[in-house]
Design a protein around this motif. Structure first.
Motif, PDB file in Angstrom:
ATOM      1  N   ALA A 253       0.684  -1.182  -0.011  1.00 48.48           N
ATOM      2  CA  ALA A 253      -0.093  -0.084  -0.112  1.00 48.48           C
ATOM      3  C   ALA A 253       0.835   1.078   0.030  1.00 48.48           C
ATOM      4  CB  ALA A 253      -1.102   0.014   1.130  1.00 48.48           C
ATOM      5  N   ILE A 254       2.035   1.210   0.814  1.00 43.63           N
ATOM      6  CA  ILE A 254       2.904   2.408   0.968  1.00 43.63           C
ATOM      7  C   ILE A 254       3.561   2.505  -0.426  1.00 43.63           C
ATOM      8  CG2 ILE A 254       5.012   3.438   2.075  1.00 43.63           C
ATOM      9  CD1 ILE A 254       4.103   1.981   4.539  1.00 43.63           C
ATOM     10  N   LEU A 255       4.179   1.463  -1.107  1.00 39.47           N
ATOM     11  CA  LEU A 255       4.655   1.610  -2.200  1.00 39.47           C
ATOM     12  C   LEU A 255       3.922   2.092  -3.335  1.00 39.47           C
ATOM     13  CD1 LEU A 255       6.929  -1.836  -2.346  1.00 39.47           C
ATOM     14  CD2 LEU A 255       7.665   0.800  -1.844  1.00 39.47           C
ATOM     15  N   ALA A 256       2.456   1.646  -3.374  1.00 41.05           N
ATOM     16  CA  ALA A 256       1.586   2.360  -4.394  1.00 41.05           C
ATOM     17  C   ALA A 256       1.189   3.639  -4.155  1.00 41.05           C
ATOM     18  CB  ALA A 256       0.493   1.263  -4.433  1.00 41.05           C
ATOM     19  N   SER A 257       1.053   3.993  -3.076  1.00 45.24           N
ATOM     20  CA  SER A 257       0.812   5.550  -2.658  1.00 45.24           C
ATOM     21  C   SER A 257       1.964   6.279  -3.172  1.00 45.24           C
ATOM     22  CB  SER A 257       0.540   5.725  -1.432  1.00 45.24           C
ATOM     23  OG  SER A 257      -0.460   4.999  -0.864  1.00 45.24           O
ATOM     24  N   VAL A 258       3.346   6.017  -2.738  1.00 48.02           N
ATOM     25  CA  VAL A 258       4.226   6.776  -3.206  1.00 48.02           C
ATOM     26  C   VAL A 258       4.597   6.864  -4.546  1.00 48.02           C
ATOM     27  CG1 VAL A 258       6.893   6.831  -2.754  1.00 48.02           C
ATOM     28  CG2 VAL A 258       5.407   6.347  -1.055  1.00 48.02           C
ATOM     29  N   ALA A 259       4.344   5.638  -5.503  1.00 47.87           N
ATOM     30  CA  ALA A 259       4.466   5.752  -6.817  1.00 47.87           C
ATOM     31  C   ALA A 259       3.469   6.772  -7.548  1.00 47.87           C
ATOM     32  CB  ALA A 259       4.236   4.311  -7.272  1.00 47.87           C
ATOM     33  N   ILE A 260       2.311   6.617  -6.995  1.00 48.19           N
ATOM     34  CA  ILE A 260       1.281   7.455  -7.517  1.00 48.19           C
ATOM     35  C   ILE A 260       1.644   9.124  -7.337  1.00 48.19           C
ATOM     36  CG2 ILE A 260      -1.319   8.230  -7.547  1.00 48.19           C
ATOM     37  CD1 ILE A 260      -1.941   5.325  -6.944  1.00 48.19           C
ATOM     38  N   TRP A 261       2.053   9.140  -6.121  1.00 45.23           N
ATOM     39  CA  TRP A 261       2.154  10.814  -5.917  1.00 45.23           C
ATOM     40  C   TRP A 261       3.692  11.094  -6.574  1.00 45.23           C
ATOM     41  CZ3 TRP A 261       6.573  12.710  -3.348  1.00 45.23           C
ATOM     42  CH2 TRP A 261       6.502  14.081  -2.819  1.00 45.23           C
TER      43      TRP A 261
END
Length: 595
Positions: A253-261
């Protein structure tokens, strides 16, 4: 794309493998020794617990056989009983013994099976869920997880409370038995002794049952306290389970959020470069609506991505916590949405206050430097800034600044206060203005300073007005010769003082024919560089006029006052003759201030 990283990995691989081998050889002996010691201690404890458990099982089975025999006897007595009034007592006694037997049978199975949690093996029928309990159903995974985490402490606490209850029962039972023995020590008739003996047998049976239940409870408590594995083993298992389960879910979840940001940030920067041909992010100042709308859309996408990760991973606990957090945020926004809407209008530049505009706060003008969580207000001519919360700006209003002055003076200027005080501005801040007046410093609040309508003598120059008069005998030359000579004398006087170049304008004109003199009005406009000589300039004008009169032999008149006195020597009833007895000449010199 990253050639440096690719070339460095093969070189680092042998060192990494070597480090892992060294750690393996160092940790393996310690692990074997620890496991051997723990295994010996655990084996000794297991044998002791097994022997105690066997003894308890034997005692429970013996008690069960005794109770079964008692139940059979009571049932025979119930069949042979002819008095109907005694049947309820026997039936209640049989029912109580049956409950005790069921409890003993359950204890027997728990000890034999190692006190497992049998509730997970029970097939419960599906129940209809009402819509009013849907929130409870959504939060059930969270409650179940908390229940699992606290299962063992709750079991230990329950057993301790059960042991305390049984100990209290034993005290009461023993007290009742002691009371029966007190009666047995006395001489009793047969009709009292037989029922008393039966009651004694019943209460002794209760005591034995309570004592047996207390021992069983203590055994369960001992098993729960001692059946835990070594701390490093349980910690390792917990860490492994977390990393392979919920830890991995959180990481994804953190990796996906950082990638989108990061992707959204790169796309926004590329958009500004394409739209404004600028290298930096200029959207906040040029297109705030697009900027904040894009940020809001990015936040929504990130939240949706986190929920999808939890859903795909099948982690109901994290999904429940996320939904609860979103619900709490929605309830909070319901109360604070009007305030946030007003603040959003300010940030978008459509509110009552805008950036780079002028507003007045506490009587002092400021320019709005920036609108953010805290608004920065600044006056270009004052020291310091004002930080105000964004929501406070809704109570103010700004307007375009234009070419208006921000403050009437600046440090180094000479000013004239409303009370006639003459001073030098030393320092000015958003709170105080420090002025040097008559060689002493004084402080005035900035708001009060602006309310005084101060005259700045240094900014754009200043004017000096003065009056002078000559005698009536010079009436023939009063309109041409006298003003011209006064003008030349004043110019010469200022030239001697080195202030001729600072004369911007000078006016010398006949003003009026006074009571005893021909009066002239003298007005000069001087440059702000000589503001320090404000009072000196007035004196220099008077000095120049007197000097001109001395050179030309002109008379400077005095103010004449006639005083009349009455003659009372002629007696009463007669009017005195008014004669002039004295004429006093007075010279009225105007008061001047020192520099």
């Amino acid at each position: 794309m990253f050639p440096t990283e690719k070339t460095s990995r093969p070189a680092a691989t042998p060192f990494r493998n070597l480090a892992l081998l060294v750690l393996l050889f160092v940790c393996a002996p310690c692990q074997l020794v620890a496991q051997g010691t723990a295994g010996q201690a655990e084996g000794t404890g297991t044998n002791a617990r097994s022997q105690s458990a066997v003894e308890n099982l034997a005692n429970i089975q013996q008690s069960l056989e005794s109770k079964r025999t008692t139940v059979r006897e009571l049932r025979e007595q119930l069949k042979q009983l002819e008095d109907v009034s005694g049947k309820p007592a026997l039936e209640q006694r049989i029912e109580r013994i049956n409950r005790d037997m069921a409890s003993l049978q359950l204890d027997f199975e728990n000890i034999a099976l190692g006190s497992p949690n049998l509730s997970v093996l029970t097939d419960q029928p599906e129940q209809q869920i009402d819509w009013r309990v849907e929130l409870e159903q959504v939060s059930r995974p969270l409650l179940s997880t908390l229940k699992e985490l606290t299962a063992k402490p709750r079991q230990i606490d329950s057993l301790r409370r059960e042991a305390e209850r049984l100990e209290d029962q034993l005290k009461v039972i023993q007290k009742a038995i002691d009371s029966i023995y007190n009666f047995k020590h006395q001489t009793l008739p047969p009709m009292v002794a037989d029922p008393l003996e039966q009651i004694l047998i019943d209460w002794e049976q209760r005591r034995d049952d309570a004592q047996r239940a207390l021992e069983t409870t203590h055994l369960k408590l001992t098993i729960l306290k001692t059946e835990s594995t070594a701390w490093y083993t349980s910690a390792g298992q917990a860490i492994t389970e977390f990393l392979s389960g919920r830890g991995l879910t959180l990481l994804l979840a953190i990796l996906a959020s950082v990638a989108i940001w990061l992707l959204s940030k790169w796309l926004l920067a590329a958009y500004w470069r394409w739209l404004f041909r600028a290298e930096h992010d200029t959207g906040l100042t040029r297109a705030p609506l697009i900027y904040y709308s894009y940020r809001l859309a990015t936040a929504i996408i990130i939240i949706f991505t986190i929920l999808m990760v939890f859903y795909v991973r099948g982690d109901v606990l994290f999904l429940t916590l996320a939904l609860i957090a979103l619900a709490g945020a929605a309830l909070t926004l319901r109360q604070t949405l009007p305030r946030y809407a007003a603040e959003l209008r300010l940030l978008l530049g459509v509110g009552p206050v805008r950036e780079k505009e002028r507003l007045v706060l506490d009587g002092v003008p400021f320019i709005v430097e920036s609108l953010s969580v805290y608004t920065i207000l600044k006056n270009p001519l004052l020291e310091g800034v004002v930080r105000r919360p964004l929501h406070d700006m809704n109570e103010l209003a700004s307007r375009p600044a234009g070419q208006e002055p921000w403050f009437p003076c600046q440090p180094g200027d000479f000013i004239l206060l409303a009370d006639g005080g003459f001073g030098l501005v030393m320092r000015q801040t958003i709170e105080l203005v420090e002025i040097m007046v008559r060689d002493s410093k004084m402080q005035i609040r900035t708001r009060e300073f602006l309310a005084q309508n101060v005259r700045n003598l240094s900014r754009e120059g200043f004017g000096v007005a003065s009056a002078f008069g000559v005698d009536y005998q010079h009436q023939a030359i009063c309109l041409d010769t006298v003003p011209d000579l006064f003008r030349k004398a004043i110019t010469a006087r200022f030239e001697e003082a080195g202030m001729k170049d600072d004369i911007v304008e000078m006016l010398v004109e006949f003003k009026a024919a006074g009571a005893s003199s021909l009066d002239y009005q003298i007005y000069m406009v001087l440059n702000g560089r000589v503001a320090k000589a404000y009072f000196r300039a007035q004196r220099m004008i008077q000095q120049a006029c007197v000097d001109a009169c001395n050179r030309e032999g002109w008379i400077i008149p005095f103010t004449q006052i006639t005083v009349h006195s009455g003659n009372t020597a002629e007696g009463p009833g007669k009017q005195p003759e008014e004669t002039a007895s004295d004429v006093t000449q007075l010279a009225a010199a105007p008061a001047q201030h020192p520099d």
